[in-house]
Scaffold this active site. Structure first.
Site, PDB file in Angstrom:
ATOM      1  N   GLY A  87      66.065   7.588  52.116  1.00  0.00           N
ATOM      2  CA  GLY A  87      65.046   8.834  51.509  1.00  0.00           C
ATOM      3  C   GLY A  87      65.588  10.039  51.143  1.00  0.00           C
ATOM      4  O   GLY A  87      66.481  10.558  51.635  1.00  0.00           O
TER       5      GLY A  87
ATOM      6  N   HIS B  75      62.775   5.992  49.510  1.00  0.00           N
ATOM      7  CA  HIS B  75      61.408   6.631  48.989  1.00  0.00           C
ATOM      8  C   HIS B  75      61.917   8.192  48.881  1.00  0.00           C
ATOM      9  O   HIS B  75      62.687   8.864  49.456  1.00  0.00           O
ATOM     10  CB  HIS B  75      60.388   6.873  50.272  1.00  0.00           C
ATOM     11  CG  HIS B  75      60.866   7.391  51.414  1.00  0.00           C
ATOM     12  ND1 HIS B  75      60.902   8.750  51.831  1.00  0.00           N
ATOM     13  CD2 HIS B  75      61.490   6.639  52.412  1.00  0.00           C
ATOM     14  CE1 HIS B  75      61.454   8.867  53.302  1.00  0.00           C
ATOM     15  NE2 HIS B  75      61.692   7.388  53.512  1.00  0.00           N
ATOM     16  N   ASP B  76      61.426   9.133  47.902  1.00  0.00           N
ATOM     17  CA  ASP B  76      61.500  10.245  47.444  1.00  0.00           C
ATOM     18  C   ASP B  76      62.746  10.856  46.753  1.00  0.00           C
ATOM     19  O   ASP B  76      63.249  11.769  46.788  1.00  0.00           O
ATOM     20  CB  ASP B  76      60.792  11.212  48.651  1.00  0.00           C
ATOM     21  CG  ASP B  76      59.567  10.746  48.977  1.00  0.00           C
ATOM     22  OD1 ASP B  76      58.670  11.076  48.347  1.00  0.00           O
ATOM     23  OD2 ASP B  76      59.612  10.215  50.282  1.00  0.00           O
TER      24      ASP B  76
END
Length: 266
Positions: A140, A122-123
């Protein structure tokens, strides 16, 4: 209009499907998904969430694209995943969207290749032309520059930065920032010189590569001062060489991590 959706595939109402898209057997496309022109989902592909897949990207069986982040802090916030054009997503790959703690977006550039069972957390933000070999794991909040290649089984810890045209060797465990054009090996990964093969493949001028090698020696083979102090000096010495400036700018930028250095460096 689509050119081919297999009768066993499920495309939810609201999904936006471009022209010449092919969706194979037993695929599932969520209601907020956007598939660009010429996208192909081979079979058993699940695309969920607010995910945009760029034109002509091909996704192979059992890939999971856009399902919620593997982050225990995730609380169901609406988040995005953007996958660029002309990418290859092989079997078992997982590409996660963003979270509130990282800007609610994961971004992947064009012409990237994700080989079997690789993962983008994520991100994270990946540039163009990135290649993840089998079983590569990116945590992430990782930033990956253009034309980075990662060998099989390599792992990158969260909030790490990898500069343009860098090479991460197979099974390497990367826990520090990797300079542009750098090459690392080992667990934990240590800087192992410049990615000279990659530099030549991408057609950089011989004199610029020569200057970059000189700058590398001053940065990592000179024990005087801190790395930041050496980077400031190198930036001044090689102020007219764009390749060197990309390295020094990377070192002088703000970061949450230390830098990968050669084994002889502290």
């Amino acid at each position: 209009m689509t050119s081919g959706i297999h009768p066993t595939a499920i495309v939810e109402d609201g999904a936006q499907i471009g022209s010449d898209v092919r969706i194979g057997p037993f695929c599932h496309v969520g209601p907020d998904v956007v598939l660009g022109d010429g996208v192909e989902l081979k079979s058993h592909v699940a695309v969920a969430g607010r995910t945009r897949v760029g034109a002509r990207t091909v996704v192979f069986p059992f890939a999971s694209v856009g399902h919620q982040a593997q982050d225990l802090k995730y609380r169901g916030e609406a988040a995005n995943l953007s996958v660029g054009s002309d990418c290859i997503v092989r079997e078992g790959v997982t590409l996660n969207p963003g979270t509130e703690g990282g800007g609610l977006e994961t971004v992947i550039g064009d012409r990237c290749a994700f080989l079997a069972n690789s993962h983008v957390g994520h991100d994270s933000r990946l540039g163009n032309g990135v290649i993840l070999s089998n079983n590569v794991m990116i945590a992430g909040h990782v930033t990956v520059g253009d034309n980075v290649i990662m060998g099989g089984g390599a792992a990158v810890i969260q909030f790490t930065r990898i500069g343009d045209n860098a090479f991460v060797g197979g099974l390497a465990g990367l826990e520090n920032d990797l300079i542009p054009f750098g090459m690392v090996m080992g667990n934990r990964a240590r800087l192992n010189g410049l990615n000279l093969v990659g530099l030549k493949r991408h057609g950089f001028a011989r004199e610029d590569i020569h200057a970059l090698r000189g700058a590398y020696k001053e940065l990592f083979e000179n024990a005087e001062g801190t790395l930041r102090q050496r980077a400031e000096k190198v930036a001044e010495t090689y102020s007219t060489v764009a390749l060197v400036r990309r390295v020094t700018d990377f070192i002088l930028a703000e970061s949450d991590r230390r830098f990968c250095t050669p084994p002889s460096e502290g």
